[in-house]
Design an enzyme around this catalytic site. Structure first.
Site, PDB file in Angstrom:
ATOM      1  N   HIS A  67      18.624-103.761-113.561  1.00 36.37           N
ATOM      2  CA  HIS A  67      17.622-103.194-114.554  1.00 36.37           C
ATOM      3  C   HIS A  67      16.729-102.286-113.567  1.00 36.37           C
ATOM      4  O   HIS A  67      16.021-101.288-113.776  1.00 36.37           O
ATOM      5  CB  HIS A  67      16.774-103.679-115.395  1.00 36.37           C
ATOM      6  CG  HIS A  67      17.805-104.144-116.896  1.00 36.37           C
ATOM      7  ND1 HIS A  67      17.880-105.555-117.314  1.00 36.37           N
ATOM      8  CD2 HIS A  67      18.731-103.328-117.339  1.00 36.37           C
ATOM      9  CE1 HIS A  67      18.859-105.305-118.221  1.00 36.37           C
ATOM     10  NE2 HIS A  67      19.323-104.177-118.378  1.00 36.37           N
ATOM     11  N   ASP A 111      19.830 -95.432-128.146  1.00 32.60           N
ATOM     12  CA  ASP A 111      21.082 -96.138-127.970  1.00 32.60           C
ATOM     13  C   ASP A 111      21.912 -96.155-129.538  1.00 32.60           C
ATOM     14  O   ASP A 111      21.076 -96.108-130.470  1.00 32.60           O
ATOM     15  CB  ASP A 111      20.559 -97.785-127.749  1.00 32.60           C
ATOM     16  CG  ASP A 111      22.114 -98.609-127.448  1.00 32.60           C
ATOM     17  OD1 ASP A 111      22.030 -99.124-126.280  1.00 32.60           O
ATOM     18  OD2 ASP A 111      22.859 -98.718-128.327  1.00 32.60           O
ATOM     19  N   GLY A 143      23.967 -90.740-128.101  1.00 35.73           N
ATOM     20  CA  GLY A 143      23.328 -90.277-126.994  1.00 35.73           C
ATOM     21  C   GLY A 143      24.024 -89.124-126.473  1.00 35.73           C
ATOM     22  O   GLY A 143      23.512 -88.163-125.813  1.00 35.73           O
ATOM     23  N   ASP A 161      22.194 -95.934-119.039  1.00 34.60           N
ATOM     24  CA  ASP A 161      22.456 -97.414-118.949  1.00 34.60           C
ATOM     25  C   ASP A 161      23.466 -97.721-119.755  1.00 34.60           C
ATOM     26  O   ASP A 161      23.396 -98.155-121.076  1.00 34.60           O
ATOM     27  CB  ASP A 161      21.054 -98.174-119.240  1.00 34.60           C
ATOM     28  CG  ASP A 161      21.231 -99.885-119.279  1.00 34.60           C
ATOM     29  OD1 ASP A 161      22.217-100.135-118.847  1.00 34.60           O
ATOM     30  OD2 ASP A 161      20.344-100.264-119.524  1.00 34.60           O
ATOM     31  N   ASP A 164      30.721-100.066-119.934  1.00 29.61           N
ATOM     32  CA  ASP A 164      31.894 -99.410-119.032  1.00 29.61           C
ATOM     33  C   ASP A 164      32.361 -98.204-119.924  1.00 29.61           C
ATOM     34  O   ASP A 164      32.228 -98.218-120.988  1.00 29.61           O
ATOM     35  CB  ASP A 164      33.085-100.572-118.753  1.00 29.61           C
ATOM     36  CG  ASP A 164      32.558-101.601-118.107  1.00 29.61           C
ATOM     37  OD1 ASP A 164      31.884-101.574-117.200  1.00 29.61           O
ATOM     38  OD2 ASP A 164      32.932-102.950-118.446  1.00 29.61           O
ATOM     39  N   PRO A 168      32.297 -97.246-127.251  1.00 31.05           N
ATOM     40  CA  PRO A 168      31.258 -96.089-127.500  1.00 31.05           C
ATOM     41  C   PRO A 168      30.776 -95.445-126.337  1.00 31.05           C
ATOM     42  O   PRO A 168      30.262 -94.397-126.280  1.00 31.05           O
ATOM     43  CB  PRO A 168      29.941 -96.871-128.168  1.00 31.05           C
ATOM     44  CG  PRO A 168      30.584 -98.189-128.542  1.00 31.05           C
ATOM     45  CD  PRO A 168      31.919 -98.586-128.001  1.00 31.05           C
TER      46      PRO A 168
HETATM   47  N1  SPD Z   1      30.935-104.545-116.725  1.00 33.77           N
HETATM   48  C1  SPD Z   1      29.965-104.180-117.373  1.00 33.77           C
HETATM   49  C2  SPD Z   1      28.937-103.118-116.978  1.00 33.77           C
HETATM   50  C3  SPD Z   1      27.822-103.158-117.924  1.00 33.77           C
HETATM   51  C4  SPD Z   1      26.807-102.145-117.591  1.00 33.77           C
HETATM   52  N2  SPD Z   1      25.625-102.071-118.593  1.00 33.77           N
HETATM   53  C5  SPD Z   1      25.167-103.244-118.627  1.00 33.77           C
HETATM   54  C6  SPD Z   1      23.680-102.855-119.635  1.00 33.77           C
HETATM   55  C7  SPD Z   1      22.801-103.787-119.140  1.00 33.77           C
HETATM   56  N3  SPD Z   1      21.563-103.218-119.806  1.00 33.77           N
END
Ligand code: SPD
Length: 285
Positions: A67, A111, A143, A161, A164, A168
């Protein structure tokens, strides 16, 4: 198969023949939202754990790495960021970091899945402590559509953010999405997106960077940082400038920051932009 077995939550990364596991004291919750399956576990050493569609999203213990690196480098690279849009980010950890910057006037988080935020409020309250900041707007919507319909030249910084690129999150990794983002950014604007592991997702990282360039972004910068709970324990984020070059960051402002961070500092920011040789080879045009 990834899952909970014998007091361990294990995520298997079949494509790289590897796996990561955390010891669990109990399963706290499981909800099937309209978009995805969200699970919560209490672990022995990593605090609470959020898993979405069998993929680890965050733990209490190490989410600060991700983060902070998704927030502070881009905000100290932009000359004068005032308004920020976060796409994804439903656990609100990135939002909390962005709101630490006193110069930020407005943050809109989009989100698609409200359930992620509701569960974060319950199991990761520390990440949601700034959700009522008057500068923050939390919206639960698509989004991709939001960026497509955003007013041209209206945003300083876009932070993606995401999960993978499956489920979604898939549509957040292509040229059409990046094109919407570029148009919505003001002059001097910067997009940053989590861009997976340099060790085991290089084709995807390269495809993301190519798509950002194809969408017309003028310059890219991929930063590296550790993230123990993600595949390989090594992760990246990629910054894309609407115009101009990456010529450093507001180092004096970063050094004089009025807020605390656990990982980010000026030296970390500089070091994060150093690429190992295998990345230089793989990502050269
Ligand atoms: N392989 C998982 C990658 C996830 C990345 N985003 C996570 C969100 C955290 N705020």
């Amino acid at each position: 198969m990834s899952g909970f077995n014998n007091n361990w939550y294990t995520e298997i990364f079949a494509a790289s023949g590897s796996a990561f596991g955390l010891q669990v004291t109990k399963k706290l919750d499981e909800v099937q939202s309209p978009f995805q399956k969200i699970e919560m576990y209490e672990t022995t050493h990593f605090g609470n754990l959020m898993v979405i569609d069998d993929v680890i999203m965050l733990s209490s213990r190490d989410n600060f790495l991700y983060h902070e690196m998704l927030s502070h480098p881009v905000l100290f690279t932009h000359a004068k960021p005032k308004n920020v849009v976060i796409i994804g980010g439903g656990d609100c950890g990135t939002l909390r970091e962005v709101l630490k910057h006193p110069n930020i006037e407005q943050v809109t988080q989009i989100d698609i899945d409200e359930q992620v935020t509701r569960m974060a409020e319950k199991y990761f309250p520390e990440l949601c402590q700034s959700n009522n900041d008057p500068r923050a707007t939390l919206a639960f919507a698509d989004g991709i559509k939001f960026m497509r319909e955003a007013a041209p030249e209206s945003i300083d910084v876009i932070i993606v953010d995401s999960t993978d690129p499956i489920g979604p999150g898939e549509g957040l990794f292509n040229c059409a999405f990046y094109d919407s983002c570029r148009k919505a950014l003001r002059q001097g604007g910067i997009l940053v997106q989590q861009s997976e592991s340099p060790l085991i997702h290089m084709p995807l990282l390269k495809a993301m960077r190519d798509a950002m360039q194809d969408a017309g972004f003028a310059a890219l910068q991929t930063l590296l940082f550790p993230q123990m709970v993600y595949p390989s324990g090594w992760w990246t984020c990629t910054l894309a400038r609407k115009d101009g070059e990456f010529t450093g960051f507001r180092e004096a402002d970063a050094a004089a920051a009025s807020f605390n961070t656990h990982y980010y500092n000026v030296d970390i920011h500089k070091a994060a932009s150093a690429w190992p040789n295998f990345m230089k080879v793989a990502l050269q045009k």
